[in-house]
Design a protein around this motif. Sequence first.
Motif, PDB file in Angstrom:
ATOM      1  N   ILE A   1      42.304  54.489  47.998  1.00 29.88           N
ATOM      2  CA  ILE A   1      42.045  53.291  47.219  1.00 29.88           C
ATOM      3  C   ILE A   1      41.792  53.646  45.756  1.00 29.88           C
ATOM      4  N   ALA A   2      41.167  54.795  45.516  1.00 32.23           N
ATOM      5  CA  ALA A   2      40.995  55.243  44.126  1.00 32.23           C
ATOM      6  C   ALA A   2      42.342  55.521  43.480  1.00 32.23           C
ATOM      7  N   GLN A   3      43.243  56.159  44.228  1.00 28.03           N
ATOM      8  CA  GLN A   3      44.580  56.431  43.703  1.00 28.03           C
ATOM      9  C   GLN A   3      45.373  55.156  43.490  1.00 28.03           C
ATOM     10  N   ALA A   4      45.265  54.228  44.439  1.00 27.03           N
ATOM     11  CA  ALA A   4      45.990  52.969  44.295  1.00 27.03           C
ATOM     12  C   ALA A   4      45.460  52.162  43.115  1.00 27.03           C
ATOM     13  N   ALA A   5      44.146  52.131  42.955  1.00 23.80           N
ATOM     14  CA  ALA A   5      43.570  51.422  41.813  1.00 23.80           C
ATOM     15  C   ALA A   5      44.050  52.030  40.504  1.00 23.80           C
ATOM     16  N   CYS A   6      44.105  53.347  40.451  1.00 24.33           N
ATOM     17  CA  CYS A   6      44.614  54.029  39.263  1.00 24.33           C
ATOM     18  C   CYS A   6      46.066  53.653  39.009  1.00 24.33           C
ATOM     19  N   ALA A   7      46.881  53.646  40.067  1.00 21.17           N
ATOM     20  CA  ALA A   7      48.306  53.330  39.920  1.00 21.17           C
ATOM     21  C   ALA A   7      48.505  51.916  39.392  1.00 21.17           C
ATOM     22  N   VAL A   8      47.775  50.959  39.946  1.00 17.52           N
ATOM     23  CA  VAL A   8      47.915  49.573  39.497  1.00 17.52           C
ATOM     24  C   VAL A   8      47.391  49.417  38.071  1.00 17.52           C
ATOM     25  N   ALA A   9      46.252  50.021  37.781  1.00 13.28           N
ATOM     26  CA  ALA A   9      45.713  49.948  36.423  1.00 13.28           C
ATOM     27  C   ALA A   9      46.678  50.572  35.422  1.00 13.28           C
ATOM     28  N   ASP A  10      47.321  51.669  35.778  1.00 14.13           N
ATOM     29  CA  ASP A  10      48.324  52.272  34.896  1.00 14.13           C
ATOM     30  C   ASP A  10      49.460  51.297  34.636  1.00 14.13           C
ATOM     31  N   GLY A  11      49.948  50.675  35.714  1.00 13.84           N
ATOM     32  CA  GLY A  11      51.050  49.733  35.566  1.00 13.84           C
ATOM     33  C   GLY A  11      50.694  48.517  34.739  1.00 13.84           C
ATOM     34  N   LEU A  12      49.419  48.110  34.773  1.00 12.23           N
ATOM     35  CA  LEU A  12      48.976  46.925  34.024  1.00 12.23           C
ATOM     36  C   LEU A  12      48.381  47.276  32.667  1.00 12.23           C
ATOM     37  N   TRP A  13      48.339  48.559  32.338  1.00  9.11           N
ATOM     38  CA  TRP A  13      47.768  49.023  31.065  1.00  9.11           C
ATOM     39  C   TRP A  13      46.294  48.625  30.958  1.00  9.11           C
ATOM     40  N   LEU A  14      45.534  48.918  31.999  1.00  9.49           N
ATOM     41  CA  LEU A  14      44.122  48.574  32.021  1.00  9.49           C
ATOM     42  C   LEU A  14      43.238  49.799  31.934  1.00  9.49           C
ATOM     43  N   THR A  15      42.120  49.662  31.258  1.00 10.18           N
ATOM     44  CA  THR A  15      41.057  50.662  31.304  1.00 10.18           C
ATOM     45  C   THR A  15      40.417  50.595  32.684  1.00 10.18           C
ATOM     46  N   ILE A  16      40.077  51.753  33.231  1.00  6.04           N
ATOM     47  CA  ILE A  16      39.414  51.761  34.533  1.00  6.04           C
ATOM     48  C   ILE A  16      37.905  51.728  34.299  1.00  6.04           C
ATOM     49  N   ASP A  17      37.385  50.536  34.241  1.00  6.80           N
ATOM     50  CA  ASP A  17      35.946  50.328  34.085  1.00  6.80           C
ATOM     51  C   ASP A  17      35.563  49.069  34.862  1.00  6.80           C
ATOM     52  N   ARG A  18      34.278  48.736  34.854  1.00  3.74           N
ATOM     53  CA  ARG A  18      33.811  47.605  35.651  1.00  3.74           C
ATOM     54  C   ARG A  18      34.380  46.279  35.154  1.00  3.74           C
TER      55      ARG A  18
ATOM     56  N   THR B   1      21.397  47.316  45.277  1.00  5.65           N
ATOM     57  CA  THR B   1      21.835  46.171  44.487  1.00  5.65           C
ATOM     58  C   THR B   1      21.870  46.483  42.990  1.00  5.65           C
ATOM     59  N   ASP B   2      21.614  47.727  42.627  1.00  2.00           N
ATOM     60  CA  ASP B   2      21.612  48.149  41.224  1.00  2.00           C
ATOM     61  C   ASP B   2      23.011  48.611  40.833  1.00  2.00           C
ATOM     62  N   TYR B   3      23.722  47.801  40.073  1.00  2.63           N
ATOM     63  CA  TYR B   3      25.090  48.138  39.720  1.00  2.63           C
ATOM     64  C   TYR B   3      25.196  49.330  38.757  1.00  2.63           C
ATOM     65  N   ASP B   4      24.100  49.699  38.135  1.00  4.12           N
ATOM     66  CA  ASP B   4      24.117  50.867  37.259  1.00  4.12           C
ATOM     67  C   ASP B   4      23.850  52.170  38.003  1.00  4.12           C
TER      68      ASP B   4
ATOM     69  N   THR C   1      26.722  53.586  43.701  1.00  2.00           N
ATOM     70  CA  THR C   1      27.376  52.414  44.274  1.00  2.00           C
ATOM     71  C   THR C   1      28.839  52.735  44.548  1.00  2.00           C
ATOM     72  N   GLY C   2      29.411  52.048  45.534  1.00  3.08           N
ATOM     73  CA  GLY C   2      30.811  52.288  45.851  1.00  3.08           C
ATOM     74  C   GLY C   2      31.721  52.029  44.672  1.00  3.08           C
ATOM     75  N   GLY C   3      31.428  50.977  43.925  1.00  6.00           N
ATOM     76  CA  GLY C   3      32.260  50.676  42.761  1.00  6.00           C
ATOM     77  C   GLY C   3      32.262  51.789  41.738  1.00  6.00           C
ATOM     78  N   ASN C   4      31.080  52.326  41.433  1.00  9.96           N
ATOM     79  CA  ASN C   4      31.002  53.411  40.445  1.00  9.96           C
ATOM     80  C   ASN C   4      31.673  54.680  40.945  1.00  9.96           C
ATOM     81  N   VAL C   5      31.497  54.983  42.224  1.00 11.87           N
ATOM     82  CA  VAL C   5      32.144  56.177  42.788  1.00 11.87           C
ATOM     83  C   VAL C   5      33.664  56.035  42.762  1.00 11.87           C
ATOM     84  N   LEU C   6      34.156  54.879  43.165  1.00 17.77           N
ATOM     85  CA  LEU C   6      35.610  54.680  43.216  1.00 17.77           C
ATOM     86  C   LEU C   6      36.228  54.670  41.821  1.00 17.77           C
ATOM     87  N   ARG C   7      35.567  54.063  40.861  1.00 12.98           N
ATOM     88  CA  ARG C   7      36.087  54.102  39.486  1.00 12.98           C
ATOM     89  C   ARG C   7      36.088  55.520  38.943  1.00 12.98           C
TER      90      ARG C   7
END
Length: 243
Positions: free
Chosen positions: A154-171, A220-223, A227-233
Amino acid sequence: MYFLEHMPNLPPSRGNIIFTKMRLRGWVYLCSRCRRIQTTRRLLDRTAASLAAPRQRADAAREDIWEAAREHGREPKVYLHWSAGHYFQKFGDYHVNITGDGKIYVSSDNLADVLAHTYYRNSGSVGISLCCCAGATTSDLGDEPPTPQQIEAIAQAACAVADGLWLTIDREHVMTHGEAADNADGLDIAYPGGPYGPQNTCERWDLQYLGTDESGEYTTDYDDPATGGNVLRGKANWYRQHA
């Protein structure tokens, strides 16, 4: 549409026999090693091929996704989910499904298609889901938690899609459904029943923790870096830098 948005010395004779055996064993070892190398290469090639599809489709849909996002006053988003189903149970609500063995399935030919994956945030976004976590609770991810293969995929897929959309990988651009449900990206989306993520009603808390050494407990602390989101990003950015 509204709903969707929303070896020693030996006698010569024996030595020759043993030498022959050693030589044969050497060939067996080499052949076995070659097979392992070839298998690894095939797996790498298959992974590369599976990642090519989301990258290519994101690239093809970039303009439409950006336009749809702008119509809602925001930039494109990539939302990360788990299905709350079984390891090999895929759903058409997501553009990308990742099964328990880490295989990536692109469910939609056009990533600009509006699918029902993230309430009130579907337009101008791409939904990626892990097939897992049936029966999971905030204290126990159950018998089908995210597998190591899925986490990397999922980290690789998120990177691939973000690359295709020209997005920064952040929250602000790549986030979990739980984060989105709490408007953790700073958008002030007026959900009819109010925010519904971990900091509120916890109706959606996808990937808030992963059940790994890096992300072992619900928070519940997003910082919190665990958190899964921070690890995956973090993993997605690593793959971007080491592609």
